[in-house]
Write an enzyme that holds these catalytic residues in place. Structure first.
Site, PDB file in Angstrom:
ATOM      1  N   ARG A   1       0.877  -1.176   0.000  1.00 46.30           N
ATOM      2  CA  ARG A   1       0.000   0.000   0.000  1.00 46.30           C
ATOM      3  C   ARG A   1       0.909   1.219   0.000  1.00 46.30           C
ATOM      4  NH1 ARG A   1      -3.129   1.029   5.422  1.00 46.30           N
ATOM      5  NH2 ARG A   1      -1.509   2.597   5.653  1.00 46.30           N
TER       6      ARG A   1
ATOM      7  N   HIS B   1      -3.777   4.772   4.416  1.00 46.41           N
ATOM      8  CA  HIS B   1      -5.004   3.980   4.196  1.00 46.41           C
ATOM      9  C   HIS B   1      -5.985   4.754   3.311  1.00 46.41           C
ATOM     10  CE1 HIS B   1      -8.458   1.433   4.872  1.00 46.41           C
ATOM     11  NE2 HIS B   1      -9.130   2.494   5.266  1.00 46.41           N
TER      12      HIS B   1
ATOM     13  N   TYR C   1       2.364   5.540  12.154  1.00 40.33           N
ATOM     14  CA  TYR C   1       2.560   4.135  12.545  1.00 40.33           C
ATOM     15  C   TYR C   1       3.515   3.378  11.630  1.00 40.33           C
ATOM     16  CZ  TYR C   1      -1.253   3.662   9.097  1.00 40.33           C
ATOM     17  OH  TYR C   1      -2.021   3.745   7.967  1.00 40.33           O
TER      18      TYR C   1
HETATM   19  C1  TPP Z   1     -17.148  -4.649   8.987  1.00 43.13           C
HETATM   20  C2  TPP Z   1     -16.236  -3.467   8.945  1.00 43.13           C
HETATM   21  N1  TPP Z   1     -15.374  -3.254   9.960  1.00 43.13           N
HETATM   22  C3  TPP Z   1     -14.551  -2.179   9.919  1.00 43.13           C
HETATM   23  C4  TPP Z   1     -14.579  -1.321   8.842  1.00 43.13           C
HETATM   24  C5  TPP Z   1     -13.640  -0.126   8.805  1.00 43.13           C
HETATM   25  N2  TPP Z   1     -12.570  -0.409   7.847  1.00 43.13           N
HETATM   26  C6  TPP Z   1     -12.623   0.046   6.574  1.00 43.13           C
HETATM   27  S1  TPP Z   1     -11.304  -0.433   5.682  1.00 43.13           S
HETATM   28  C7  TPP Z   1     -10.643  -1.265   6.978  1.00 43.13           C
HETATM   29  C8  TPP Z   1      -9.327  -1.974   6.855  1.00 43.13           C
HETATM   30  C9  TPP Z   1      -9.380  -3.118   5.931  1.00 43.13           C
HETATM   31  O1  TPP Z   1      -8.088  -3.629   5.770  1.00 43.13           O
HETATM   32  P1  TPP Z   1      -7.792  -4.671   4.646  1.00 43.13           P
HETATM   33  O2  TPP Z   1      -8.900  -5.632   4.547  1.00 43.13           O
HETATM   34  O3  TPP Z   1      -6.441  -5.222   4.859  1.00 43.13           O
HETATM   35  O4  TPP Z   1      -7.858  -3.803   3.301  1.00 43.13           O
HETATM   36  P2  TPP Z   1      -6.882  -2.627   2.836  1.00 43.13           P
HETATM   37  O5  TPP Z   1      -7.571  -1.343   3.195  1.00 43.13           O
HETATM   38  O6  TPP Z   1      -5.589  -2.809   3.524  1.00 43.13           O
HETATM   39  O7  TPP Z   1      -6.752  -2.787   1.368  1.00 43.13           O
HETATM   40  C10 TPP Z   1     -11.448  -1.152   8.115  1.00 43.13           C
HETATM   41  C11 TPP Z   1     -11.142  -1.753   9.413  1.00 43.13           C
HETATM   42  C12 TPP Z   1     -15.509  -1.569   7.826  1.00 43.13           C
HETATM   43  N3  TPP Z   1     -15.594  -0.798   6.741  1.00 43.13           N
HETATM   44  N4  TPP Z   1     -16.307  -2.662   7.870  1.00 43.13           N
END
Ligand code: TPP
Ligand code: MG
Length: 335
Positions: A248, A252, A261
């Protein structure tokens, strides 16, 4: 020509150039969106940067005129390949009425476009997985030849929906491919605090499907395993789990600051793994691209990004009363 891996995979020079153009388009659109966000013109960006090779390599192994996809928010490379245009992506970024995803209702990255068989997604992560599995069940019941493709992040693979969807797909041998884009972070949570096993793909055995982990910075490696998974799904052998190791390259989202972090060295090391210059280097080594054609491609992409930006910025917002559409049945309308 040296080490011409794409021909071994049955891909022509035009195919790999087209792959590169889609990756570059996704990157340049994404970069423009950050500038627009920092200039106060668009509210939010959630980037594909660092994941374009996995996205485009995978999408290329599917049939974009037949298959159904349930992408997650970073998948600009996937939706571009499936026919969503740069202009449409910019209309979504500006939340304009003409945005094909939701007419400006949802946040950017919530893709959905019926004509290109892009299933509409919602914000709770991983909900797209049972959706894609359900559409694969429909393919099986109706004896249709399409397959479904669903993506998510590695953090999202810890949600219950992942287990329910993958298990159902495995039990019923459904024509679906689950691709996890493992960028090793779920917002600020690093991979070692997300998984107790080494690879997300290790979980596949529990669902009775093959699981593979590949270098997600190399579109050809991703294409290769995805093609095998697509052939398996189409021939009735059932689902597959593909894990692509990605980076990434941004925070985020535009609302996050990853310097809080992540160390400077870590961020610098990841930049070295940027899939865009890597694939350009491969194309030059194999004589598919040279300095001149690379410059021409950059100019072409820049022109399209500029035009998409201007069009979307000038486009009208939805009317306030449109917010009520699709919520309540309209008097005299379809129910
Ligand atoms: C059920 C749920 N829990 C928490 C969130 C908040 N949230 C949005 S993106 C994310 C991180 C997801 O990480 P990952 O699956 O590794 O995807 P990346 O963003 O790293 O591509 C979180 C916790 C959400 N959208 N839905
Ligand atoms: Mg992640």
């Amino acid at each position: 020509m040296t080490n011409n891996r794409h021909e071994e995979l049955g891909l022509s020079n035009d195919d790999v150039l087209h792959m590169y153009e889609t990756m570059l388009m996704a990157r340049r659109l994404d970069e423009r969106m950050w500038l627009l966000n920092r200039a106060g013109k668009i509210p939010f960006v959630i980037s594909c940067q660092g994941q374009e090779a996995a996205q485009v390599g995978a999408a290329y192994a599917l049939d974009k005129d037949k298959d159904y996809i349930a992408p997650y928010y970073r998948d600009m490379g996937v939706v571009l390949h499936f026919g969503m245009t740069p202009k449409e992506l910019m209309l979504s970024a500006f939340a304009k009425a003409e945005d094909p995803n939701s007419g400006g209702r949802q946040m950017p990255g919530h893709f959905g476009q019926k004509k290109n068989r892009i299933l509409t997604g919602s914000s709770p992560v991983t909900t797209q997985l049972p959706h894609a599995v359900g559409v694969a069940l429909a393919a099986k019941i109706k004896k249709k030849d399409f397959i479904t493709f669903v993506t998510l992040g590695e953090g999202s693979s810890n949600q219950g929906d992942f287990h329910e969807g993958a298990n159902f797909a495995g039990v019923h041998k459904l024509p679906t491919i689950i691709m996890v884009e493992n960028n090793k972070y779920a917002i600020s949570v690093p991979i070692e605090k997300q998984l107790a096993c080494e690879h997300v793909s290790d979980r596949a055995i529990g669902y009775g499907m093959p699981g593979v982990t590949v270098d997600g910075t190399d579109p050809l490696e991703v294409y290769k395993v995805m093609k095998e998974a697509a052939d398996r799904a189409r021939s009735g052998e059932g689902p597959s789990l593909v894990e692509t190791i990605c980076y990434r390259l941004t925070a985020h989202s535009s609302d996050d600051d990853h310097r809080a972090y992540r160390s400077d060295e870590d961020l610098k090391a990841e930049r070295e793994k940027d899939p865009i210059p890597r694939f350009a280097a491969y194309l030059k080594e194999t004589g598919v691209l040279d300095e001149e054609s690379e410059k021409a491609l950059e100019d072409k992409v820049k022109k399209i990004v500029n035009e998409a930006t201007d069009y979307a910025e000038a486009a009208p917002y939805a009317k306030p009363e449109d917010a009520l559409k699709y919520v309540y049945a309209e008097k005299g309308g379809d129910e």
